[in-house]
Motif scaffolding. Structure first.
Motif, PDB file in Angstrom:
ATOM      1  N   ILE A 174     -33.523  -2.311 -26.869  1.00 39.24           N
ATOM      2  CA  ILE A 174     -33.424  -0.920 -27.326  1.00 39.24           C
ATOM      3  C   ILE A 174     -32.541  -0.120 -26.371  1.00 39.24           C
ATOM      4  CG2 ILE A 174     -34.689   1.184 -27.878  1.00 39.24           C
ATOM      5  CD1 ILE A 174     -35.101  -1.144 -29.866  1.00 39.24           C
ATOM      6  N   ALA A 175     -32.642  -0.372 -25.070  1.00 37.81           N
ATOM      7  CA  ALA A 175     -31.785   0.312 -24.096  1.00 37.81           C
ATOM      8  C   ALA A 175     -30.311   0.021 -24.369  1.00 37.81           C
ATOM      9  CB  ALA A 175     -32.157  -0.108 -22.671  1.00 37.81           C
ATOM     10  N   GLU A 176     -30.034  -1.170 -24.880  1.00 42.46           N
ATOM     11  CA  GLU A 176     -28.643  -1.525 -25.180  1.00 42.46           C
ATOM     12  C   GLU A 176     -28.055  -0.644 -26.274  1.00 42.46           C
ATOM     13  OE1 GLU A 176     -28.865  -5.716 -25.898  1.00 42.46           O
ATOM     14  OE2 GLU A 176     -28.863  -6.215 -23.753  1.00 42.46           O
ATOM     15  N   LYS A 177     -28.899  -0.041 -27.101  1.00 44.55           N
ATOM     16  CA  LYS A 177     -28.409   0.896 -28.122  1.00 44.55           C
ATOM     17  C   LYS A 177     -27.829   2.152 -27.477  1.00 44.55           C
ATOM     18  CE  LYS A 177     -31.804  -0.653 -31.595  1.00 44.55           C
ATOM     19  NZ  LYS A 177     -30.867  -1.267 -32.563  1.00 44.55           N
ATOM     20  N   MET A 182     -30.208   6.790 -32.747  1.00 40.22           N
ATOM     21  CA  MET A 182     -30.955   7.218 -33.924  1.00 40.22           C
ATOM     22  C   MET A 182     -31.930   6.101 -34.275  1.00 40.22           C
ATOM     23  SD  MET A 182     -30.051  10.211 -35.088  1.00 40.22           S
ATOM     24  CE  MET A 182     -28.799  11.402 -34.587  1.00 40.22           C
ATOM     25  N   LEU A 183     -33.202   6.350 -34.065  1.00 38.17           N
ATOM     26  CA  LEU A 183     -34.252   5.408 -34.441  1.00 38.17           C
ATOM     27  C   LEU A 183     -35.217   6.154 -35.353  1.00 38.17           C
ATOM     28  CD1 LEU A 183     -35.120   3.616 -31.050  1.00 38.17           C
ATOM     29  CD2 LEU A 183     -33.903   2.640 -32.996  1.00 38.17           C
ATOM     30  N   THR A 184     -34.847   6.252 -36.629  1.00 38.60           N
ATOM     31  CA  THR A 184     -35.640   7.069 -37.549  1.00 38.60           C
ATOM     32  C   THR A 184     -36.105   6.309 -38.792  1.00 38.60           C
ATOM     33  OG1 THR A 184     -33.578   7.883 -38.560  1.00 38.60           O
ATOM     34  CG2 THR A 184     -34.562   9.232 -36.826  1.00 38.60           C
ATOM     35  N   GLU A 185     -35.701   5.048 -38.928  1.00 41.26           N
ATOM     36  CA  GLU A 185     -36.124   4.230 -40.073  1.00 41.26           C
ATOM     37  C   GLU A 185     -36.833   2.993 -39.543  1.00 41.26           C
ATOM     38  OE1 GLU A 185     -35.892   5.090 -43.199  1.00 41.26           O
ATOM     39  OE2 GLU A 185     -34.775   6.948 -42.767  1.00 41.26           O
ATOM     40  N   ARG A 186     -38.130   2.889 -39.807  1.00 39.09           N
ATOM     41  CA  ARG A 186     -38.894   1.779 -39.255  1.00 39.09           C
ATOM     42  C   ARG A 186     -38.594   0.468 -39.967  1.00 39.09           C
ATOM     43  NH1 ARG A 186     -44.265   0.423 -38.150  1.00 39.09           N
ATOM     44  NH2 ARG A 186     -44.303  -0.715 -40.109  1.00 39.09           N
ATOM     45  N   ILE A 193     -48.248 -11.241 -24.726  1.00 38.97           N
ATOM     46  CA  ILE A 193     -47.495 -10.180 -25.387  1.00 38.97           C
ATOM     47  C   ILE A 193     -47.136 -10.650 -26.784  1.00 38.97           C
ATOM     48  CG2 ILE A 193     -45.304 -10.972 -24.360  1.00 38.97           C
ATOM     49  CD1 ILE A 193     -44.352  -8.040 -24.519  1.00 38.97           C
ATOM     50  N   VAL A 194     -47.262  -9.772 -27.756  1.00 41.26           N
ATOM     51  CA  VAL A 194     -46.825 -10.053 -29.131  1.00 41.26           C
ATOM     52  C   VAL A 194     -45.879  -8.941 -29.560  1.00 41.26           C
ATOM     53  CG1 VAL A 194     -48.658 -11.529 -30.018  1.00 41.26           C
ATOM     54  CG2 VAL A 194     -49.059  -9.084 -29.883  1.00 41.26           C
ATOM     55  N   VAL A 195     -44.760  -9.319 -30.169  1.00 39.36           N
ATOM     56  CA  VAL A 195     -43.699  -8.380 -30.521  1.00 39.36           C
ATOM     57  C   VAL A 195     -43.394  -8.498 -32.012  1.00 39.36           C
ATOM     58  CG1 VAL A 195     -41.308  -7.674 -30.085  1.00 39.36           C
ATOM     59  CG2 VAL A 195     -42.689  -8.628 -28.227  1.00 39.36           C
ATOM     60  N   ALA A 196     -43.304  -7.358 -32.668  1.00 39.23           N
ATOM     61  CA  ALA A 196     -42.906  -7.320 -34.073  1.00 39.23           C
ATOM     62  C   ALA A 196     -41.476  -6.799 -34.183  1.00 39.23           C
ATOM     63  CB  ALA A 196     -43.841  -6.429 -34.878  1.00 39.23           C
ATOM     64  N   GLU A 197     -40.655  -7.499 -34.951  1.00 36.41           N
ATOM     65  CA  GLU A 197     -39.287  -7.067 -35.217  1.00 36.41           C
ATOM     66  C   GLU A 197     -39.201  -6.611 -36.661  1.00 36.41           C
ATOM     67  OE1 GLU A 197     -34.790  -8.983 -35.259  1.00 36.41           O
ATOM     68  OE2 GLU A 197     -36.282  -9.781 -33.861  1.00 36.41           O
ATOM     69  N   THR A 198     -38.464  -5.522 -36.911  1.00 30.81           N
ATOM     70  CA  THR A 198     -38.375  -4.992 -38.274  1.00 30.81           C
ATOM     71  C   THR A 198     -36.967  -5.166 -38.847  1.00 30.81           C
ATOM     72  OG1 THR A 198     -37.646  -2.715 -37.808  1.00 30.81           O
ATOM     73  CG2 THR A 198     -40.006  -3.208 -37.502  1.00 30.81           C
ATOM     74  N   SER A 199     -36.857  -4.888 -40.125  1.00 27.49           N
ATOM     75  CA  SER A 199     -35.587  -5.061 -40.836  1.00 27.49           C
ATOM     76  C   SER A 199     -34.515  -4.098 -40.358  1.00 27.49           C
ATOM     77  CB  SER A 199     -35.815  -4.881 -42.343  1.00 27.49           C
ATOM     78  OG  SER A 199     -36.428  -3.627 -42.621  1.00 27.49           O
ATOM     79  N   THR A 200     -34.896  -3.041 -39.660  1.00 30.19           N
ATOM     80  CA  THR A 200     -33.920  -2.077 -39.138  1.00 30.19           C
ATOM     81  C   THR A 200     -33.657  -2.261 -37.647  1.00 30.19           C
ATOM     82  OG1 THR A 200     -35.687  -0.461 -38.783  1.00 30.19           O
ATOM     83  CG2 THR A 200     -34.482  -0.336 -40.872  1.00 30.19           C
ATOM     84  N   GLY A 258     -44.199   4.563 -36.704  1.00 26.73           N
ATOM     85  CA  GLY A 258     -43.051   4.985 -35.924  1.00 26.73           C
ATOM     86  C   GLY A 258     -42.105   3.830 -35.626  1.00 26.73           C
ATOM     87  N   CYS A 259     -40.961   4.168 -35.056  1.00 28.20           N
ATOM     88  CA  CYS A 259     -39.954   3.160 -34.707  1.00 28.20           C
ATOM     89  C   CYS A 259     -40.133   2.624 -33.297  1.00 28.20           C
ATOM     90  CB  CYS A 259     -38.549   3.758 -34.828  1.00 28.20           C
ATOM     91  SG  CYS A 259     -38.086   4.190 -36.513  1.00 28.20           S
ATOM     92  N   VAL A 260     -40.975   3.266 -32.514  1.00 28.59           N
ATOM     93  CA  VAL A 260     -41.225   2.836 -31.138  1.00 28.59           C
ATOM     94  C   VAL A 260     -42.728   2.783 -30.910  1.00 28.59           C
ATOM     95  CG1 VAL A 260     -39.059   3.766 -30.253  1.00 28.59           C
ATOM     96  CG2 VAL A 260     -41.097   5.211 -30.251  1.00 28.59           C
ATOM     97  N   ASP A 261     -43.139   1.934 -29.975  1.00 31.61           N
ATOM     98  CA  ASP A 261     -44.562   1.855 -29.660  1.00 31.61           C
ATOM     99  C   ASP A 261     -44.889   2.835 -28.535  1.00 31.61           C
ATOM    100  OD1 ASP A 261     -43.951   0.598 -27.166  1.00 31.61           O
ATOM    101  OD2 ASP A 261     -43.868  -1.352 -28.155  1.00 31.61           O
ATOM    102  N   ASP A 262     -46.166   2.868 -28.166  1.00 24.05           N
ATOM    103  CA  ASP A 262     -46.618   3.858 -27.189  1.00 24.05           C
ATOM    104  C   ASP A 262     -46.005   3.653 -25.811  1.00 24.05           C
ATOM    105  OD1 ASP A 262     -48.125   4.887 -29.211  1.00 24.05           O
ATOM    106  OD2 ASP A 262     -50.064   4.175 -28.460  1.00 24.05           O
ATOM    107  N   TYR A 263     -45.698   2.407 -25.429  1.00 23.12           N
ATOM    108  CA  TYR A 263     -45.083   2.143 -24.126  1.00 23.12           C
ATOM    109  C   TYR A 263     -43.615   2.561 -24.097  1.00 23.12           C
ATOM    110  CZ  TYR A 263     -48.514  -0.513 -21.339  1.00 23.12           C
ATOM    111  OH  TYR A 263     -49.580  -0.898 -20.560  1.00 23.12           O
TER     112      TYR A 263
END
Length: 366
Positions: free
Chosen positions: A144-147, A183-187, A248-255, A290-295
């Motif tokens: 995400i930082a790379e964005k 812009m992270l507005t579409e989950r 750790i478990v990570v979910a990746e979305t279509s966006t 949301g598009c980001v988690d609490d961390y």
């Protein structure tokens, strides 16, 4: 040094812990503004600087050749005067199980605005309680930082756990001209879930298998049909210091969104409970929409404040850490954040848009 009277930072308000110190010190360094931080960690049972906070402060001081007054363990007040960010090789060692990830949080933004590349040798706990795990920083924060245009390489030399620490990571950072807005507005939809259940030291591999199995069962029931793999891992003897286990478990979305859940084992905690804790955290982060988690939420604030342009992030309920980061980012950069209820969402979960027109800080040294 800026030659001006230091900006007063009350470290006891809002979150009242080490985050106030990390955000204000990093932005002080980048903006070239002296700060006086008082009431350091006033909201904690043991107020004042702990070894890991002092390690972060001295690392930032060394990156810019600045001066630090009050830099002692237990100190309730420090004054920091930054110099020009030059980039260098430095060692930041907590000498405890203090989190190397929190050391990265305070040093990375500074290294980005240096005159030359930096090599950060960070020592302490790689998978520590009350902080993001190293795997989170690599699998969620880094992409995400790379964005924002942020690039860094991280070489894990050795993992370290509570209570002794002993971990080491080497982070190489190249300077950047400006930070891009995001812009992270579409989950989007969850396209896959992956994870890592680890054991280290004398803990048996069976513990990793049980953690992975419990997480897999819970997540498969919650997200049927989504590709899912949680790998049990036995850390090699030479690649870890001490005993530890976690997941750790990570979910990746279509966006391209990445959201995670994590947990660490403790003495007396059944392995399946560790797997369930991480799973429930991920489920919570996915259900708020949301598009980001609490961390991740609060970790983006510094970059949004520095960016050249308007950033928008769709999040779940705003955490106290995020409120704290926004407060000090506004104080030190004069930007304004807005947090508004997201429109067009009809479910019961509250979602918010965090928006900021960044200060457009430019690295004049490259």
């Amino acid at each position: 040094m800026d030659g001006q009277r230091p900006i007063d930072i009350d470290g006891g308000i809002l979150e009242g812990g080490g985050q106030s110190l990390r955000v204000s010190t990093a932005l002080s360094c980048i903006a070239g503004k002296s700060i006086r931080v008082f009431n350091i960690r006033a909201g904690r049972t043991t107020p004042g600087l702990r070894p890991q906070h002092l390690s972060g402060l001295t690392a930032v001081r060394d990156l810019c050749g600045g001066s630090l007054l009050g830099g002692e363990v237990g100190s309730l007040e420090i004054t920091f005067q930054p110099g020009p960010l030059k980039g260098c090789q430095l060692i930041a060692d907590t000498h405890t199980a203090g989190s190397v990830c929190l050391l990265l949080q305070v040093t990375l933004p500074c290294a980005l605005f240096s005159a030359s590349p930096s090599c950060l040798i960070l020592r302490g706990g790689t998978n520590a309680d009350m902080a993001p795990q190293l795997d989170y920083m690599l699998q969620v924060f880094k992409p995400i930082a790379e964005k924002f245009g942020v690039k860094f390489d991280c070489n894990v030399k050795r993992r370290g756990y509570y209570p002794k620490g002993g971990g080491e990571v080497v982070v190489k950072v190249s300077p950047i001209g400006t930070i891009k807005p995001i812009m992270l507005t579409e989950r989007g939809d969850v396209t896959k879930i992956f994870g890592r259940a680890f054991v280290a030291g004398s803990l048996p591999f069976k513990v990793a298998q049980v953690m992975a199995g419990a997480a897999t069962q819970r997540l498969r029931a919650e997200f049927p049909g989504v590709p899912l793999e949680v790998k049990p891992i036995q850390e090699p003897r030479g690649a870890a210091f001490g005993n530890g286990n976690g997941l750790i478990v990570v979910a990746e979305t279509s966006t391209g969104c990445l959201l995670a859940g994590s947990a660490l084992g403790k003495r007396g905690m059944p392995a399946d409970k560790v797997g369930l804790q991480a799973s429930e955290m991920l489920i919570h982060n996915l259900h708020h929409g949301g598009c980001v988690d609490d961390y991740l939420q609060d970790q983006l604030i510094v970059f949004m404040a520095l960016a050249h342009g308007v950033s928008r992030v769709l999040s779940g309920p705003i955490t106290l850490h995020t409120q704290t980061a926004i407060h000090f980012a506004e104080q030190l950069t004069q930007v304004k954040f807005s947090v508004t209820k997201a429109e067009g969402h009809l479910d019961s979960q509250e979602k918010f848009i965090i928006e900021c027109k960044g200060a457009g800080i430019t690295n004049q040294q490259i």
